[in-house]
Design an enzyme around this catalytic site. Sequence first.
Site, PDB file in Angstrom:
ATOM      1  N   SER A  81       3.356   4.797   3.384  1.00 40.28           N
ATOM      2  CA  SER A  81       2.329   5.777   3.736  1.00 40.28           C
ATOM      3  C   SER A  81       1.975   5.759   5.218  1.00 40.28           C
ATOM      4  O   SER A  81       1.304   6.664   5.694  1.00 40.28           O
ATOM      5  CB  SER A  81       1.055   5.555   2.908  1.00 40.28           C
ATOM      6  OG  SER A  81       0.350   4.441   3.367  1.00 40.28           O
ATOM      7  N   LYS A 136      -4.786   2.097   6.249  1.00 41.45           N
ATOM      8  CA  LYS A 136      -4.844   3.536   6.495  1.00 41.45           C
ATOM      9  C   LYS A 136      -5.560   3.796   7.825  1.00 41.45           C
ATOM     10  O   LYS A 136      -6.197   2.906   8.385  1.00 41.45           O
ATOM     11  CB  LYS A 136      -5.622   4.256   5.379  1.00 41.45           C
ATOM     12  CG  LYS A 136      -4.959   4.220   4.012  1.00 41.45           C
ATOM     13  CD  LYS A 136      -3.737   5.088   3.915  1.00 41.45           C
ATOM     14  CE  LYS A 136      -3.169   5.105   2.500  1.00 41.45           C
ATOM     15  NZ  LYS A 136      -2.639   3.802   2.073  1.00 41.45           N
TER      16      LYS A 136
END
Length: 207
Positions: free
Chosen positions: A129, A167
């Site tokens: 990701s 993230k």
Amino acid sequence: MTKLSKRQQMIFDFIKSEVKLKGYPPSVREIAVAVGLASSSTVHGHLERLENKGYIRRDPTKPRAIEIIDLEMEQQLPKDEARYAPVIGKVTAGIPITAVENIEEFVPIPSSSAGPDDNVFVLVIDGESMIEAGILDGDMVIVKQQNTAVNGEIVVAMTEENEATVKRFFKEENRIRLQPENATMEPLFYDNVTILGKVIGLYRNIH
């Protein structure tokens, strides 16, 4: 190793300096700008020759996946310029997994990557990701332990389900957005998260 042309040496030196400064390699566009090339295809040609001559290794399926073959972590860090950080469990950069708070090993990191009084640790990335930020599956991210973050920083965050993930952090009006760096993945939204630390570097084993 085969001798490099002047342009190849410029590209190789730029890649090395970016890896040392940022912890991950530059994009093809950044290389082109740095060495004065107008065409991305020309950069790809030089990278192919660098790979054929044994200076770098690439993974064509992943962006920014350029490894400097002569930059083994142990070799690039003189003894007096290295410190050791604990590898703590494993954090998923994709589907979050519960963080494991045990030290698996210690790895050398540059002393310049954090201040002498900073608490730093290393976590292993499991997932894709964050690939567009140059953080690949299997990489070890160097994390400065802190409980706050500024919008846009890459963080290790503990979610409300007590799961940790890597993230990019954004605090919005009434929620927290954890943004992946992968165009195929959706952001995650939470009422609240706990910041475990800010990613300040990257450790990549060369196989």
